[in-house]
Design a protein around this motif. Structure first.
Motif, PDB file in Angstrom:
ATOM      1  N   ASN A   1     -19.872  64.264  20.478  1.00 45.78           N
ATOM      2  CA  ASN A   1     -19.150  65.485  20.131  1.00 45.78           C
ATOM      3  C   ASN A   1     -19.147  66.419  21.340  1.00 45.78           C
ATOM      4  O   ASN A   1     -20.183  66.973  21.714  1.00 45.78           O
ATOM      5  CB  ASN A   1     -19.823  66.167  18.938  1.00 45.78           C
ATOM      6  CG  ASN A   1     -19.102  67.426  18.498  1.00 45.78           C
ATOM      7  OD1 ASN A   1     -18.114  67.829  19.108  1.00 45.78           O
ATOM      8  ND2 ASN A   1     -19.600  68.052  17.450  1.00 45.78           N
TER       9      ASN A   1
ATOM     10  N   ARG B   1     -20.017  60.831  26.512  1.00 43.58           N
ATOM     11  CA  ARG B   1     -19.624  62.237  26.434  1.00 43.58           C
ATOM     12  C   ARG B   1     -18.515  62.477  27.453  1.00 43.58           C
ATOM     13  O   ARG B   1     -18.728  62.428  28.665  1.00 43.58           O
ATOM     14  CB  ARG B   1     -20.823  63.152  26.730  1.00 43.58           C
ATOM     15  CG  ARG B   1     -20.479  64.649  26.713  1.00 43.58           C
ATOM     16  CD  ARG B   1     -21.678  65.487  27.128  1.00 43.58           C
ATOM     17  NE  ARG B   1     -21.312  66.884  27.290  1.00 43.58           N
ATOM     18  CZ  ARG B   1     -21.384  67.803  26.328  1.00 43.58           C
ATOM     19  NH1 ARG B   1     -21.823  67.462  25.125  1.00 43.58           N
ATOM     20  NH2 ARG B   1     -21.042  69.060  26.558  1.00 43.58           N
TER      21      ARG B   1
ATOM     22  N   PHE C   1     -10.465  69.635  20.949  1.00 41.24           N
ATOM     23  CA  PHE C   1     -11.851  69.903  21.305  1.00 41.24           C
ATOM     24  C   PHE C   1     -11.941  71.007  22.361  1.00 41.24           C
ATOM     25  O   PHE C   1     -12.863  71.802  22.372  1.00 41.24           O
ATOM     26  CB  PHE C   1     -12.515  68.635  21.828  1.00 41.24           C
ATOM     27  CG  PHE C   1     -12.679  67.571  20.777  1.00 41.24           C
ATOM     28  CD1 PHE C   1     -13.481  67.791  19.670  1.00 41.24           C
ATOM     29  CD2 PHE C   1     -12.028  66.356  20.898  1.00 41.24           C
ATOM     30  CE1 PHE C   1     -13.626  66.812  18.700  1.00 41.24           C
ATOM     31  CE2 PHE C   1     -12.168  65.379  19.922  1.00 41.24           C
ATOM     32  CZ  PHE C   1     -12.972  65.600  18.825  1.00 41.24           C
TER      33      PHE C   1
ATOM     34  N   THR D   1     -17.970  69.315  21.653  1.00 40.73           N
ATOM     35  CA  THR D   1     -18.153  70.739  21.368  1.00 40.73           C
ATOM     36  C   THR D   1     -19.632  71.086  21.252  1.00 40.73           C
ATOM     37  O   THR D   1     -19.989  72.256  21.203  1.00 40.73           O
ATOM     38  CB  THR D   1     -17.435  71.140  20.067  1.00 40.73           C
ATOM     39  OG1 THR D   1     -18.054  70.484  18.950  1.00 40.73           O
ATOM     40  CG2 THR D   1     -15.963  70.774  20.123  1.00 40.73           C
ATOM     41  N   GLU D   2     -20.476  70.068  21.228  1.00 39.86           N
ATOM     42  CA  GLU D   2     -21.923  70.296  21.170  1.00 39.86           C
ATOM     43  C   GLU D   2     -22.466  70.435  22.586  1.00 39.86           C
ATOM     44  O   GLU D   2     -22.030  69.754  23.516  1.00 39.86           O
ATOM     45  CB  GLU D   2     -22.606  69.118  20.469  1.00 39.86           C
ATOM     46  CG  GLU D   2     -24.091  69.304  20.226  1.00 39.86           C
ATOM     47  CD  GLU D   2     -24.723  68.108  19.527  1.00 39.86           C
ATOM     48  OE1 GLU D   2     -25.919  68.180  19.179  1.00 39.86           O
ATOM     49  OE2 GLU D   2     -24.015  67.095  19.328  1.00 39.86           O
TER      50      GLU D   2
END
Length: 600
Positions: free
Chosen positions: A479, A454, A189, A481-482
């Motif tokens: 996620n 997160r 990630f 990467t968001e």
């Protein structure tokens, strides 16, 4: 009958550790990977010295004063080394942040060795010696990576052990690749996020550069501005560039930093011992020339004298950044060339706002800048601090899903302390993890099903994801990467679990948020206590994970009724005025400061 006395082995890092000897003494919990520690819970681990928060507070004052004393001495020596005459302030801009971290790192490891010496009379450290020159970083950014690295700490701590005669060093012959370094469990990630951010950054840079060039044709070149990584939105940056009558240079490429060859003529100096009663101070003055990044010594003149970086007809009147002054040494060396000739340095507080009890980095930023832009009235810590509000805010105001999920926002710090602040340091992160697990475990099942955590993109070898799974098997992960801003839009309530920028940004954006932390670890300044008491009175701030989880259960099905309460909103606005104000017109405030500089 003879009793054979065996010295106990001191383990300073997991880099060279692969045995299972219950007699071993671990210098800290950072020295044991989670999977091994779980299986060997009877191992002796020394008490972390900064668990004594009173000691941490007074150590922060000691290190701050030591930094200010040493920077004066270093300035004199470096001027001699380079045969130049640069002001102390300019040297502070160039090397000050590295010095903050190097002093913190050195003193932290030193104090733990003092603890080991005090608790055990006979200790030994097995050491695979290397040429110490291989540990010299090229720049501040590389140094900061080394400070949290197992391999570097293994060698650095053993270097410090040479000043502790009671701890015997036993040389061993071990190949460098015989131990596999601990990886970040979120490494995939991390790479995705890094390249995603890099691509977006490059695109934004191209657009901004093209836009500012177009605007520059419509203006005069009477005034020149160097603006780089200002943490302003695209829209606001363009408006500021349009308003200011001058040529704006945005985010230019600075001279690449090379791996300069070690040259003893640049390092054959030592700071004079000032305090014979403090062995640490004498040692630190001795080793600073050895571990200083090569860009400050072997590579300095290449950057300082290079004339091809900028071809400007005039010296920039203003240099404005919110981030480059921390890690970008090439930028800093360029900046001092201009500052020595009259340019004014404006620094925007790139995060901050959190009312920490002690934070030398924030004091340092105010110290080196001509104008220090802060996010709220309470953050005006010096005469040159100007409240421009939360100019870098990323989250859209009051946009969230009333029927969405619960988002736990987790923070983290390295296993090795790299800087002394009034937050969780080193192994104290383990207590922080437990508080998060307790919060989640106390939530009702129906809310747990709609909860995601997160994680930070780098877990620094703590194996945080595995810890979550081991303690809370049904946990779901967001996620990473968001963008956080996009995830906030999909949740009805955010949980911020540490005393840093995130919760202030959420409060300023009027997003439903609850915060909780251990006040003994995440210490706030005395003047902010009444503000947190007010947040506590309306259910935003909690002193325990249990209190926070109960409050979540109470308001889960009536978020708006709770969040839009008149008293809560009043408390929220008053808090944000002090620490993260979005009500101010930040763009106009910044323009006014620029115009004030131009008048003189």
């Amino acid at each position: 009958m003879f009793v054979i006395f065996m010295k106990r082995r001191l383990i300073v890092s997991p880099w060279n550790y692969k045995d299972n000897n219950p007699e071993d003494i671990f210098l800290g919990k950072w020295a044991i990977p989670y999977s091994k520690f779980e299986k060997n819970i009877n191992y002796k681990v020394l008490q972390y010295h900064w668990d004594d928060r009173t000691k941490a507070y007074f150590d922060s004052i000691f290190l701050s004063n030591l930094r200010k004393s040493i920077i004066k001495e270093i300035s004199i020596e470096l001027n001699k080394v380079h045969n130049i005459n640069i002001s102390e302030r300019s040297w502070n801009i160039v090397i000050g942040f590295w010095l903050i971290r190097f002093l913190s790192v050195s003193y932290d490891r030193w104090c733990m060795l003092e603890t080991a010496k005090k608790n055990f009379k006979e200790l030994t450290s097995t050491y695979n010696k290397v040429d110490i020159r291989k540990l010299i970083p090229s720049e501040t950014k590389e140094a900061s990576k080394q400070f949290r690295d197992d391999y570097w700490n293994y060698h650095f701590i053993n270097k410090l052990i040479t000043y502790f005669p009671s701890i015997e060093i036993v040389s061993i012959d071990q190949k460098i690749d015989s131990y596999k370094k601990i990886k970040n469990s979120n490494f995939l990630f991390s790479y995705i996020l890094f390249y995603k951010t890099l691509i977006i950054s490059k695109l934004e840079s191209l657009i901004l550069s093209a836009s500012t060039k177009l605007l520059n044709y419509l203006k005069f070149e009477k005034n020149i501005f160097l603006i780089t990584e200002p943490h302003l939105s695209f829209k606001n940056l363009i408006k500021i560039c349009f308003k200011l009558k001058g040529l704006t240079h945005y985010n230019k490429n600075f001279l690449d930093i090379k791996n300069y060859t070690y040259d003893n003529k640049f390092r054959n100096w030592k700071l004079e011992s000032k305090n014979s009663n403090s062995k640490f101070e004498n040692v630190i003055r001795e080793i600073i020339p050895l571990f200083m990044p090569s860009i400050f010594l072997e590579g300095f003149k290449r950057h300082y004298l290079d004339q091809s970086i900028y071809k400007m007809r005039n010296i920039p009147r203003i240099i404005f950044t919110s981030n480059k002054h921390i890690f970008d040494d090439a930028f800093k060396i360029l900046a001092i060339r201009f500052i020595e000739k009259g340019s004014k340095l404006i620094i925007g507080n790139h995060g901050g706002g959190s009312p920490l009890l002690f934070n030398d980095t924030k004091d340092y930023e105010a110290e080196i800048s001509d104008y220090f832009l802060v996010t709220g009235s309470h953050n005006q810590i010096s005469k040159n601090s100007y409240n421009v509000g939360q100019f870098w805010s990323r989250i859209k105001n009051n946009i969230y899903d009333r029927n969405g999920q619960l988002l736990i926002i987790s923070g983290i710090h390295p296993r090795y302390a790299i800087e002394i602040h009034s937050y969780a340091l080193s192994s104290q992160i383990l207590n922080y993890f437990q508080d998060q697990f307790s919060f989640y475990q106390n939530l009702p099942k129906n809310i747990r099903r709609e909860t995601k955590v997160r994680l930070y993109f780098n877990d620094y070898g703590w194996e945080e994801k595995k810890r979550w799974k081991d303690n809370c098997g049904d946990i779901q992960f967001a996620n990473i990467t968001e963008k956080l801003a996009d995830q906030i839009k999909k949740c009805r309530l955010a949980i911020s679990t540490y005393n840093a920028t995130t919760y202030i940004e959420l409060l300023a954006a009027n997003i439903p948020v609850m915060i909780f932390w251990d006040e003994d670890i995440w210490q706030c300044c005395e003047s902010s206590k009444i503000d947190f008491e007010l947040l506590e009175s309306v259910g935003i701030f909690h002193k325990s994970p249990h209190s926070a989880s109960k409050m979540v259960e109470k308001v889960w099905n009536k978020i708006d009724l709770w969040w839009e309460n008149e008293n809560l909103q009043k408390v929220r606005r008053e808090f944000c005025e002090k620490y993260g104000n979005r009500e101010l017109n930040s763009k106009a405030k910044i323009i006014n400061i620029f115009e004030e500089v131009l008048k003189h």
